[in-house]
Design a protein around this motif. Structure first.
Motif, PDB file in Angstrom:
ATOM      1  N   PRO A 138       0.818  -1.217   0.000  1.00 22.37           N
ATOM      2  CA  PRO A 138       0.000   0.000   0.000  1.00 22.37           C
ATOM      3  C   PRO A 138       0.852   1.268   0.000  1.00 22.37           C
ATOM      4  CG  PRO A 138      -0.747  -1.555   1.677  1.00 22.37           C
ATOM      5  CD  PRO A 138       0.571  -2.060   1.185  1.00 22.37           C
ATOM      6  N   VAL A 139       0.286   2.317  -0.544  1.00 22.75           N
ATOM      7  CA  VAL A 139       0.883   3.648  -0.456  1.00 22.75           C
ATOM      8  C   VAL A 139       0.652   4.162   0.966  1.00 22.75           C
ATOM      9  CG1 VAL A 139       0.711   6.029  -1.312  1.00 22.75           C
ATOM     10  CG2 VAL A 139       0.482   4.091  -2.905  1.00 22.75           C
ATOM     11  N   SER A 140       1.630   4.847   1.525  1.00 19.27           N
ATOM     12  CA  SER A 140       1.466   5.394   2.874  1.00 19.27           C
ATOM     13  C   SER A 140       0.731   6.725   2.814  1.00 19.27           C
ATOM     14  CB  SER A 140       2.834   5.599   3.533  1.00 19.27           C
ATOM     15  OG  SER A 140       3.541   6.651   2.902  1.00 19.27           O
ATOM     16  N   LEU A 141       0.150   7.117   3.944  1.00 15.90           N
ATOM     17  CA  LEU A 141      -0.519   8.405   4.015  1.00 15.90           C
ATOM     18  C   LEU A 141       0.443   9.558   3.751  1.00 15.90           C
ATOM     19  CD1 LEU A 141      -2.961   8.072   7.064  1.00 15.90           C
ATOM     20  CD2 LEU A 141      -3.556   8.266   4.652  1.00 15.90           C
ATOM     21  N   THR A 147       2.331  13.888  -2.560  1.00 14.67           N
ATOM     22  CA  THR A 147       2.226  13.722  -4.009  1.00 14.67           C
ATOM     23  C   THR A 147       1.259  14.753  -4.596  1.00 14.67           C
ATOM     24  OG1 THR A 147       2.634  11.341  -3.853  1.00 14.67           O
ATOM     25  CG2 THR A 147       1.564  12.137  -5.857  1.00 14.67           C
ATOM     26  N   PRO A 148       1.661  15.476  -5.639  1.00 17.49           N
ATOM     27  CA  PRO A 148       0.729  16.395  -6.304  1.00 17.49           C
ATOM     28  C   PRO A 148      -0.431  15.606  -6.923  1.00 17.49           C
ATOM     29  CG  PRO A 148       3.004  16.921  -6.894  1.00 17.49           C
ATOM     30  CD  PRO A 148       3.033  15.589  -6.193  1.00 17.49           C
ATOM     31  N   LEU A 149      -1.642  15.931  -6.543  1.00 19.96           N
ATOM     32  CA  LEU A 149      -2.821  15.202  -6.985  1.00 19.96           C
ATOM     33  C   LEU A 149      -3.666  16.043  -7.932  1.00 19.96           C
ATOM     34  CD1 LEU A 149      -3.993  13.808  -3.507  1.00 19.96           C
ATOM     35  CD2 LEU A 149      -2.537  12.649  -5.199  1.00 19.96           C
ATOM     36  N   VAL A 150      -4.468  15.364  -8.712  1.00 17.40           N
ATOM     37  CA  VAL A 150      -5.523  16.031  -9.477  1.00 17.40           C
ATOM     38  C   VAL A 150      -6.721  16.135  -8.535  1.00 17.40           C
ATOM     39  CG1 VAL A 150      -6.955  15.993 -11.547  1.00 17.40           C
ATOM     40  CG2 VAL A 150      -4.669  14.960 -11.596  1.00 17.40           C
ATOM     41  N   LEU A 169      -1.151  16.544   8.198  1.00 19.74           N
ATOM     42  CA  LEU A 169      -0.081  16.236   7.258  1.00 19.74           C
ATOM     43  C   LEU A 169       0.038  17.363   6.241  1.00 19.74           C
ATOM     44  CD1 LEU A 169      -0.703  12.446   6.476  1.00 19.74           C
ATOM     45  CD2 LEU A 169       1.160  13.423   7.828  1.00 19.74           C
ATOM     46  N   PRO A 170       1.269  17.812   5.946  1.00 16.65           N
ATOM     47  CA  PRO A 170       1.420  18.857   4.926  1.00 16.65           C
ATOM     48  C   PRO A 170       1.070  18.291   3.548  1.00 16.65           C
ATOM     49  CG  PRO A 170       3.568  18.033   5.636  1.00 16.65           C
ATOM     50  CD  PRO A 170       2.552  17.404   6.540  1.00 16.65           C
ATOM     51  N   MET A 215      -4.482   0.879  -3.066  1.00 15.90           N
ATOM     52  CA  MET A 215      -4.625   0.751  -1.618  1.00 15.90           C
ATOM     53  C   MET A 215      -3.734   1.779  -0.926  1.00 15.90           C
ATOM     54  SD  MET A 215      -6.804  -1.584  -0.788  1.00 15.90           S
ATOM     55  CE  MET A 215      -6.320  -1.841   0.920  1.00 15.90           C
ATOM     56  N   VAL A 216      -4.302   2.458   0.067  1.00 19.74           N
ATOM     57  CA  VAL A 216      -3.540   3.425   0.865  1.00 19.74           C
ATOM     58  C   VAL A 216      -3.659   3.013   2.323  1.00 19.74           C
ATOM     59  CG1 VAL A 216      -3.267   5.820   1.555  1.00 19.74           C
ATOM     60  CG2 VAL A 216      -3.942   5.269  -0.801  1.00 19.74           C
ATOM     61  N   GLU A 217      -2.529   2.780   2.951  1.00 19.57           N
ATOM     62  CA  GLU A 217      -2.525   2.327   4.341  1.00 19.57           C
ATOM     63  C   GLU A 217      -3.074   3.411   5.265  1.00 19.57           C
ATOM     64  OE1 GLU A 217       0.570   0.175   7.482  1.00 19.57           O
ATOM     65  OE2 GLU A 217       1.333   1.180   5.679  1.00 19.57           O
ATOM     66  N   GLY A 218      -4.109   3.080   6.021  1.00 16.93           N
ATOM     67  CA  GLY A 218      -4.646   4.009   6.998  1.00 16.93           C
ATOM     68  C   GLY A 218      -5.654   5.003   6.450  1.00 16.93           C
TER      69      GLY A 218
END
Length: 257
Positions: A138-141, A147-150, A169-170, A215-218
């Motif tokens: 999984p990707v972490s929080l 990460t720059p998101l759309v 979180l920044p 999947m993103v952990e947490g």
């Protein structure tokens, strides 16, 4: 498609499949017609609705089609906007609003009544060529936050819910800021970066392989889908029935859905 016998006609296995396909097309057409007609904004409308993008794109046409099936004469005027603007419109007292967020929009400044229709979950999606699509862990929080998101525009219930979930979180500056779920999906599929969107908004794109869910952990963001109206002016019969049909539809109790 049909096997004819002295005792009558019966569908073949292929015929049964075609009938099922046709039924879905007819149902989808009815939803399209109901939704498009509601966008006419006629001054004679008995029911004025303001709905967030997520609800208007994926859910409201089914609810309107159910209302239209019961009462073909029902006149509906629909405004599609973000959750913050829905709140402003509800303040006027003659609008039934539909929003999705952990709390009612802060733009609502009058006492309101509300009803939970269903729940929604946010998911992270990427294009199939993205590195995250091939990850086995999984990707972490923290990685998601950096990460720059759309993203959707400010005032969107989806964006508010996501930012609240990652409070503390920044957050990286957005890769793109767009005004609809459709625009976000197109940008993600084109490789502009990951996005966090409603499960309702990406379900078809993930099923077709256009996007991949990550999947993103947490990360577990569930928020209610709510109908809301000014408390001093309770919704009329058509509005109340639409809310009932919406609840029934999301519980799987409307025939044909």
């Amino acid at each position: 498609l049909v096997e004819r016998t002295p005792r009558g006609s019966a569908l073949t296995a292929d015929g049964a499949v075609v009938v099922d396909w046709a039924r879905r097309v007819v149902e989808d057409y009815e939803r399209l017609a109901s939704g498009a007609a509601a966008l006419g904004h006629t001054h004679r409308a008995q029911l004025r609705i303001a709905a967030s993008q997520t609800i208007a794109e994926g859910l409201l046409p089914r609810w309107l089609a159910a209302l239209r099936a019961e009462d073909p004469r029902a006149q509906v005027a629909l405004t599609v906007t973000n959750s913050a603007e829905v709140g402003r419109l509800v303040n006027g007292g003659d609008v039934l609003g539909f929003v999705e967020s952990p709390a009612l929009p802060a733009t609502i400044t009058v006492p309101v009544g509300h009803c939970t229709i269903s729940t929604d979950r946010l998911v992270v999606v990427v294009d199939p060529g993205h590195d995250w699509a091939r990850r086995t862990r999984p990707v972490s929080l923290a990685e998601l936050a950096s990460t720059p998101l759309v993203v959707r525009e400010s005032g969107s219930g989806t964006r508010v819910s996501f930012e609240q979930a990652l409070a503390g979180l920044p957050l990286a500056a957005p890769a793109l800021e767009l005004a609809s779920n459709v625009a976000v999906r197109i940008a993600v599929a084109a490789g502009a970066g990951p996005a966090v969107l409603s499960e309702h908004a990406v379900q078809a794109a993930v099923a077709s392989g256009e996007l991949r869910a990550v999947m993103v952990e947490g990360l577990l963001v569930e928020r209610p889908l709510q109908a809301v109206w000014a408390e001093g002016q309770p919704p009329g019969a058509s509005a109340a029935r639409l809310v009932e049909l919406a609840v029934a539809a999301e519980a799987g109790r409307i025939p044909g859905d």
